[in-house]
Design an enzyme around this catalytic site. Structure first.
Site, PDB file in Angstrom:
ATOM      1  N   LYS A  69     -37.369  39.256  72.756  1.00 41.52           N
ATOM      2  CA  LYS A  69     -37.958  39.177  74.100  1.00 41.52           C
ATOM      3  C   LYS A  69     -39.214  40.059  74.156  1.00 41.52           C
ATOM      4  O   LYS A  69     -39.451  40.862  73.250  1.00 41.52           O
ATOM      5  CB  LYS A  69     -36.928  39.623  75.137  1.00 41.52           C
ATOM      6  CG  LYS A  69     -36.483  41.077  74.981  1.00 41.52           C
ATOM      7  CD  LYS A  69     -35.226  41.372  75.785  1.00 41.52           C
ATOM      8  CE  LYS A  69     -34.801  42.821  75.587  1.00 41.52           C
ATOM      9  NZ  LYS A  69     -33.459  43.083  76.089  1.00 41.52           N
TER      10      LYS A  69
ATOM     11  N   ARG B 221     -26.008  45.321  86.232  1.00 42.63           N
ATOM     12  CA  ARG B 221     -27.196  44.547  86.594  1.00 42.63           C
ATOM     13  C   ARG B 221     -26.858  43.121  87.001  1.00 42.63           C
ATOM     14  O   ARG B 221     -27.529  42.517  87.828  1.00 42.63           O
ATOM     15  CB  ARG B 221     -28.182  44.475  85.419  1.00 42.63           C
ATOM     16  CG  ARG B 221     -28.749  45.806  84.988  1.00 42.63           C
ATOM     17  CD  ARG B 221     -29.891  45.631  84.008  1.00 42.63           C
ATOM     18  NE  ARG B 221     -29.512  44.900  82.806  1.00 42.63           N
ATOM     19  CZ  ARG B 221     -30.205  44.954  81.666  1.00 42.63           C
ATOM     20  NH1 ARG B 221     -31.282  45.726  81.576  1.00 42.63           N
ATOM     21  NH2 ARG B 221     -29.819  44.261  80.615  1.00 42.63           N
TER      22      ARG B 221
ATOM     23  N   TYR C  96     -61.955  64.682  81.152  1.00 38.38           N
ATOM     24  CA  TYR C  96     -61.811  64.545  82.603  1.00 38.38           C
ATOM     25  C   TYR C  96     -60.873  65.606  83.160  1.00 38.38           C
ATOM     26  O   TYR C  96     -59.826  65.889  82.562  1.00 38.38           O
ATOM     27  CB  TYR C  96     -61.221  63.174  82.948  1.00 38.38           C
ATOM     28  CG  TYR C  96     -62.200  62.030  82.827  1.00 38.38           C
ATOM     29  CD1 TYR C  96     -63.333  61.962  83.621  1.00 38.38           C
ATOM     30  CD2 TYR C  96     -61.953  61.003  81.923  1.00 38.38           C
ATOM     31  CE1 TYR C  96     -64.220  60.900  83.508  1.00 38.38           C
ATOM     32  CE2 TYR C  96     -62.821  59.933  81.800  1.00 38.38           C
ATOM     33  CZ  TYR C  96     -63.959  59.890  82.601  1.00 38.38           C
ATOM     34  OH  TYR C  96     -64.825  58.838  82.490  1.00 38.38           O
TER      35      TYR C  96
HETATM   36  C1  LIG Z   1     -32.595  43.629  75.093  1.00 37.92           C
HETATM   37  C2  LIG Z   1     -31.166  43.321  74.936  1.00 37.92           C
HETATM   38  C3  LIG Z   1     -30.509  43.618  73.728  1.00 37.92           C
HETATM   39  C4  LIG Z   1     -31.168  44.334  72.576  1.00 37.92           C
HETATM   40  O1  LIG Z   1     -31.227  45.723  72.814  1.00 37.92           O
HETATM   41  P1  LIG Z   1     -31.702  46.724  71.644  1.00 37.92           P
HETATM   42  O2  LIG Z   1     -31.270  48.051  72.129  1.00 37.92           O
HETATM   43  O3  LIG Z   1     -33.187  46.588  71.539  1.00 37.92           O
HETATM   44  O4  LIG Z   1     -31.012  46.305  70.416  1.00 37.92           O
HETATM   45  C5  LIG Z   1     -29.184  43.219  73.611  1.00 37.92           C
HETATM   46  N1  LIG Z   1     -28.540  42.584  74.625  1.00 37.92           N
HETATM   47  C6  LIG Z   1     -29.145  42.315  75.803  1.00 37.92           C
HETATM   48  C7  LIG Z   1     -28.362  41.634  76.876  1.00 37.92           C
HETATM   49  C8  LIG Z   1     -30.465  42.680  76.003  1.00 37.92           C
HETATM   50  O5  LIG Z   1     -31.045  42.429  77.178  1.00 37.92           O
END
Ligand SMILES: *Cc1c(COP(=O)(O)O)cnc(C)c1O
Length: 375
Positions: A36, A139, A267
């Protein structure tokens, strides 16, 4: 476009090796490589073929455009690779998902379950779905005690329950008590549904931190993001040494200046030289994705030495104190923002810790704002 002033590199080999290593740790579980957010800023389109070649069973995505990028890669493997959406979908997203993208969706409500069920019945298919059980992340999903609702979902036509999942809230924390409590709740719910789902249903709970730290025996699938990119999964646990960082960021020095004691830099005049100093000016700033929050806190490698960022990070310029570098430093010399130089190393997680962020945020900034070259 050839950018001379900043080089963001991503190593496909390292990405592939990390995935192979994780596959070995989790066997016989299946693996979902989480890609993602444009593969955590590393570039989805460029790395998805590598993940597929490395033998991942699933790719984890969030949006339909991400799924489209994968489906359009051109190979049969990319057309057929299983995609898992890692959040609840919107109704419009589901329509496209069912019609053409074939994303395996999470179900977290009766409403969404019925929507998918009707979609499947209408098209005469069995849509593969994963039940999301909230055991403490808070969530989304069904609460682990909503067993009657869950049984109802399992009985709906037009959908096929291929997975039951939960997500950990603090598997990267110091204490794992809450994670173990989540696992216990999850398997209680799984057990309560044993007569309602196929025995081979994919149970999946583990993210990166859990995969490297917590026993994985009962899982049939793991969802791993961070570890595949070689970034740290927990502040309280060392990654296996086989997992190597995939992205590095380098630039070159745009000017070296002798600055007398008592002068202010940048700055807001937030840094005053306490001695006659040598200051290097770098041609990158937060416009290139180098976090502004690193003012007076960042570290840059020059000639293999750790040199502090002094003063504010500007939009396109960052200043670094190189007074303590014993070798001569020249205009055009290399400066490593993230990566290895000589015997020294700077990681995304080290920088993120300096301003209470997470490595992914910096990965994203560096990756999105600069053209990545793949090596
Ligand atoms: C993003 C995500 C993961 C992966 O998490 P990492 O800590 O990057 O391995 C696994 N499961 C769900 C539901 C996620 O949203």
């Amino acid at each position: 476009m050839n950018q001379h002033h900043i080089q963001v590199k991503v190593s496909r080999d390292r990405f592939k090796n990390n995935i192979s290593h994780i596959r070995n740790i989790v066997k016989p579980s299946q693996l979902c490589v989480v890609m993602k957010a444009n593969a955590y800023g590393h570039g989805l389109e460029s790395l998805a073929p590598t993940a597929i070649a490395a033998g991942t069973d699933y790719i984890g995505i969030c949006t339909n455009p991400e799924a489209t990028i994968i489906r359009n890669l051109g190979s049969d493997a990319a057309k057929n690779i299983k995609l898992l959406r890692l959040r609840m979908a919107l109704p419009e997203e589901l329509n496209e998902s069912i019609e053409s993208l074939n994303i395996e969706e999470q179900i977290g409500s009766i409403e969404a379950a019925k929507y998918l069920s009707e979609g499947g019945v209408k098209r005469g298919k069995q849509i593969p779905v994963h039940i999301n059980i909230d055991t403490g992340m808070g969530r989304s999903g069904f609460f682990s005690n909503q067993i009657e609702e869950l049984k109802l979902v399992c009985g709906l036509p037009g959908i096929n329950i291929v997975g039951i999942m939960t997500h950990f809230a603090s598997s990267d924390g110091k204490e794992l008590d809450f994670t173990h409590k989540q696992i216990e709740d999850f398997y209680k719910a799984r057990q309560a549904l044993k007569d309602y789902v196929d025995n081979n249903v994919l149970t999946h709970t583990h993210n990166s931190a859990a995969t490297v730290r917590v026993n994985n025996e009962s899982n049939r699938l793991v969802r791993v993001g961070a570890a595949c990119y070689g970034v740290r999964t927990s502040q309280d646990f060392q990654n296996p040494p086989e997992l190597e960082p995939v992205m590095s960021v380098k630039t070159n020095i745009a000017q070296v200046r002798k600055v007398p004691s008592g002068k202010t830099i940048g700055y807001g005049s937030l840094f005053t030289t306490q001695r006659d100093s040598l200051i290097a000016s770098l041609p990158v700033g937060f416009g290139e994705g180098y976090p502004r929050a690193l003012f007076n806190k960042g570290i840059v490698l020059i000639k293999g030495h750790r040199c502090p960022v002094v003063g504010r990070v500007s939009l396109n310029i960052t200043t670094v104190d190189i007074t303590d570098v014993p070798e001569p430093v020249r205009w055009g010399d290399e400066a490593v923002l993230v990566g290895i130089q000589g015997h020294e190393k700077i990681t995304f997680e080290e920088l993120a810790d300096k301003f209470k962020s997470v490595h992914t945020e910096i990965n994203l900034m560096a990756g999105f704002m600069n053209q990545i070259s793949y090596v």
